[in-house]
Design an enzyme around this catalytic site. Structure first.
Site, PDB file in Angstrom:
ATOM      1  N   HIS A  27      26.119  -1.334  28.239  1.00 34.81           N
ATOM      2  CA  HIS A  27      26.010  -1.613  28.999  1.00 34.81           C
ATOM      3  C   HIS A  27      26.073  -3.419  29.038  1.00 34.81           C
ATOM      4  O   HIS A  27      25.858  -4.096  28.452  1.00 34.81           O
ATOM      5  CB  HIS A  27      24.136  -1.825  28.452  1.00 34.81           C
ATOM      6  N   ASP A  80       9.268   2.108  33.383  1.00 34.51           N
ATOM      7  CA  ASP A  80      10.434   1.044  34.394  1.00 34.51           C
ATOM      8  C   ASP A  80      10.526   0.748  35.646  1.00 34.51           C
ATOM      9  O   ASP A  80      10.370   0.091  36.341  1.00 34.51           O
ATOM     10  CB  ASP A  80      11.241   1.212  33.296  1.00 34.51           C
ATOM     11  N   ARG A 138       8.893  -6.303  39.525  1.00 33.37           N
ATOM     12  CA  ARG A 138       9.210  -7.557  39.593  1.00 33.37           C
ATOM     13  C   ARG A 138       9.687  -7.857  40.563  1.00 33.37           C
ATOM     14  O   ARG A 138       9.944  -9.489  40.093  1.00 33.37           O
ATOM     15  CB  ARG A 138       9.909  -7.602  37.633  1.00 33.37           C
ATOM     16  N   SER A 146      13.313  -3.542  29.783  1.00 34.89           N
ATOM     17  CA  SER A 146      13.558  -3.183  30.576  1.00 34.89           C
ATOM     18  C   SER A 146      14.767  -1.643  30.468  1.00 34.89           C
ATOM     19  O   SER A 146      14.968  -0.551  30.383  1.00 34.89           O
ATOM     20  CB  SER A 146      13.568  -4.027  32.112  1.00 34.89           C
ATOM     21  N   LYS A 163      16.356   2.663  29.056  1.00 35.36           N
ATOM     22  CA  LYS A 163      16.054   3.161  29.682  1.00 35.36           C
ATOM     23  C   LYS A 163      17.501   3.649  28.459  1.00 35.36           C
ATOM     24  O   LYS A 163      17.673   4.803  28.619  1.00 35.36           O
ATOM     25  CB  LYS A 163      16.750   2.836  30.775  1.00 35.36           C
TER      26      LYS A 163
HETATM   27  N1  URA Z   1      18.213  -5.098  34.450  1.00 35.83           N
HETATM   28  C1  URA Z   1      17.351  -3.862  34.507  1.00 35.83           C
HETATM   29  O1  URA Z   1      17.707  -2.765  33.817  1.00 35.83           O
HETATM   30  N2  URA Z   1      16.223  -4.220  34.268  1.00 35.83           N
HETATM   31  C2  URA Z   1      15.458  -6.106  34.312  1.00 35.83           C
HETATM   32  O2  URA Z   1      14.537  -5.974  33.943  1.00 35.83           O
HETATM   33  C3  URA Z   1      16.634  -6.507  34.192  1.00 35.83           C
HETATM   34  C4  URA Z   1      18.106  -6.199  34.857  1.00 35.83           C
END
Ligand code: URA
Length: 424
Positions: free
Chosen positions: A82, A161, A168, A183, A187
Site C-alpha cells: 500500500h 471506514d 473526514r 483507515s 482495509k
Molecule cells: N487513505 C486512506 O485510505 N485513508 C486515509 O485516511 C488517508 C488515506
C-alpha cells in the site's frame, strides 16, 4: 451509551475505552450516530490524538463493520503493498505482476484518486475494456489465472471506514495520524493479505510532509498490522519530486509497461524492485530475483494475463489527449528542483484528477517530464510536455507550475529515494 458521552470524553482529552469505540463505530455504521456527531468526534481525535490501544481498538471495530476476506485456500502466500499516495506513483502497476511472477499471490484492493495524487484504478481504467469492479469469486479467478488482481474494494469491506473517510474529507479531519493509520490498515487487514509492505511517501507531493510525521505514521501502521497477524514492513520514500517521468493516467500506464519490458526510468525501476524484494521477504519466498523477472519477460506475461482477465486489451492503443504544450527551460544550468505538489496540481488541472469523488477523469491528460532534478539543461530545451483534452486548461496548469521548478548553477538538495525502513 450515547454519542455525546464519547465525544465529550475525547474532547476533554480522555482515553476512549474499547467499549466506547466498539459502540460508536457500530452505531455510526448503522446510521444511529449522526454525521455531525461523528465529525465532532473525528475533530476531537484530530486535536487530542489516540494512543496505540485506542488506535488498535478503532481499527478492529472498523474491520468488524464488514467482511474479512480469506485467501487461506490458495496454495501460495499472499503479499500486498500500500502506498500513501504521491505524484507519478504508478508502482502498483509493474509491482503486482512482478511479485506474482516471483511466486506470491497479490490480491490488491485499490482506490481512485482525489486531489493532486492519482489513483491506481483511474490509471488502469485508461486501458480499453479494463474493469475495476469484481465480485469476490471473480477476484479469486483472476488471482488464480494471473497471480495478481488489482480491483476496487467492494461495499462489504470496512464500510465504517468508507463512511468515515468521506466525512473526514469534507470536515477537515483527514490529517490525523491515528485516523489515517486505522483507515488504511482496517482495509488492508480486512482484505486478508498475509503480508504487507507499506510505502509511506514523504515530501510536498505526499500526505506526510516531513520524515518525522511519516515515521510516526509508518510505525503506527506496522504495529497495527503486526498485532493483527499480518507481517508488515514500511519504507519511507521520497515524494519531494515526482516519481518517474510520467504523471497522468494513460501516461503512467505507458511508463509502467516500459518498466515491465525491462526499460523505464531508473527511480521507478529501483523502487519497484526494492518493494518487490520486501514483499517476497515478508511473504517468506526466497530465491526469486525480481530484476531478472523484469528482464526475462515473466513479469510482462503476468501483466498481460492480469489485464486480460479483467476485460482489458493489453495491446490496445492507450488514449491520448488532443492538445499538448511544451514548457521550456528558462535558462541553462542544472535543474535544481521540481516540486512534486506543483506537478501533481498541474496534472490535476489538466484533467488527470478529480475535485469530487463523482467527477470523471481524463485518461490522456497529464505531464511528461523531460528532465529530473540534477539533470543539466540548456535554455529553451523542453522541460516538460503538458497534455490536455482542451487547450483552455493550459493556463491554470502553468500557474500551478510557477515557482515549482528552478534552474541554477549547481544541483539542489533532495531526499534519497528510500529514506528508511520500519519494522515491528
Ligand atoms: N487513505 C486512506 O485510505 N485513508 C486515509 O485516511 C488517508 C488515506
Amino acid at each position: 451509551m450515547d454519542a455525546i458521552e464519547v465525544i465529550v470524553a475525547k474532547r476533554d482529552g480522555h482515553e476512549l475505552t474499547t467499549d466506547r469505540i466498539d459502540w460508536v463505530i457500530d452505531a455510526y455504521t448503522r446510521g444511529e450516530v449522526a454525521d455531525e456527531q461523528m465529525s465532532a468526534l473525528a475533530m476531537a481525535i484530530l486535536l487530542n490524538g489516540m494512543n496505540r490501544g485506542e488506535i488498535a481498538a478503532w481499527t478492529q471495530a472498523m474491520i468488524r463493520s464488514g467482511e474479512r476476506m480469506d485467501w487461506s485456500g490458495l496454495d501460495r502466500p499472499t503479499a500486498d503493498k500500500h502506498s500513501t499516495g504521491g505524484v507519478g506513483d504508478k508502482i502498483t502497476l509493474p509491482l503486482a505482476p512482478l511479485v506474482a511472477a516471483c511466486g506470491a499471490y497479490v490480491p490488491q484492493l485499490s482506490g481512485r484518486g482525489l486531489g493532486h495524487t492519482g489513483g491506481t484504478l483511474d490509471k488502469l481504467e485508461s486501458i480499453p475494456g479494463w474493469r475495476a469492479s469484481l465480485s469476490n469469486d471473480e477476484m479469486l479467478d483472476v488471482l488464480r489465472s494471473a497471480g495478481a488482481v488489482v480491483c476496487a474494494a467492494g461495499s462489504g469491506l470496512a464500510p465504517a471506514d468508507k463512511k468515515l473517510y468521506a466525512l473526514r474529507d469534507v470536515t477537515g479531519t483527514v490529517e490525523s495520524i491515528p485516523l489515517i493509520a486505522s483507515s488504511i490498515m482496517s482495509k488492508k487487514i480486512a482484505e486478508g493479505t498475509g503480508s504487507l509492505v507499506l510505502d509511506v511517501k514523504v515530501g510536498s507531493g505526499a500526505f506526510m510532509k516531513t520524515v518525522e510525521q511519516a515515521r510516526e505514521l509508518a510505525e503506527t501502521m506496522v504495529a497495527l498490522g503486526t498485532d493483527a497477524g499480518v507481517r508488515t514492513v514500511a519504507l519511507l520514500t521520497a515524494m519531494d519530486r515526482p516519481l518517474g517521468l510520467a504523471v497522468g493516467n494513460a501516461l503512467e500506464v505507458e511508463e509502467s509497461v516500459e518498466v515491465l519490458a525491462g526499460g523505464g526510468p531508473s527511480d521507478v525501476v529501483e523502487l519497484t524492485v526494492r518493494l518487490a524484494r520486501e514483499m517476497l521477504e515478508a511473504a517468506g519466498i526466497a530465491g526469486k530475483d525480481p530484476e531478472q523477472a523484469l528482464k526475462d519477460g515473466s513479469a510482462m506475461d503476468h501483466w498481460r494475463r492480469m489485464i486480460a482477465a479483467q476485460g482489458g486489451d493489453p495491446d490496445a492503443p492507450l488514449p491520448r489527449a488532443a492538445e499538448t504544450m511544451t514548457v521550456a527551460a528558462p535558462a541553462s544550468g542544472v535543474l535544481t528542483g521540481l516540486d512534486a505538489y506543483a506537478v501533481g496540481l498541474a496534472a490535476w488541472r489538466l484533467g488527470a484528477g478529480r475535485a469530487r469523488k463523482e467527477d470523471p477523469v481524463s485518461a490522456g491528460a497529464g505531464v511528461t517530464l523531460h528532465a529530473k532534478p540534477g539533470d543539466v539543461v540548456r535554455e529553451g530545451q523542453p522541460l516538460m510536455t503538458l497534455h490536455a483534452d482542451e487547450s483552455a486548461r493550459f493556463e491554470r496548469a502553468l500557474e500551478a507550475l510557477e515557482g515549482g521548478y528552478a534552474v541554477g548553477p549547481a544541483a539542489g538538495e533532495h531526499l534519497p529515494l528510500v529514506i528508511d525502513r520500519i519494522t515491528a
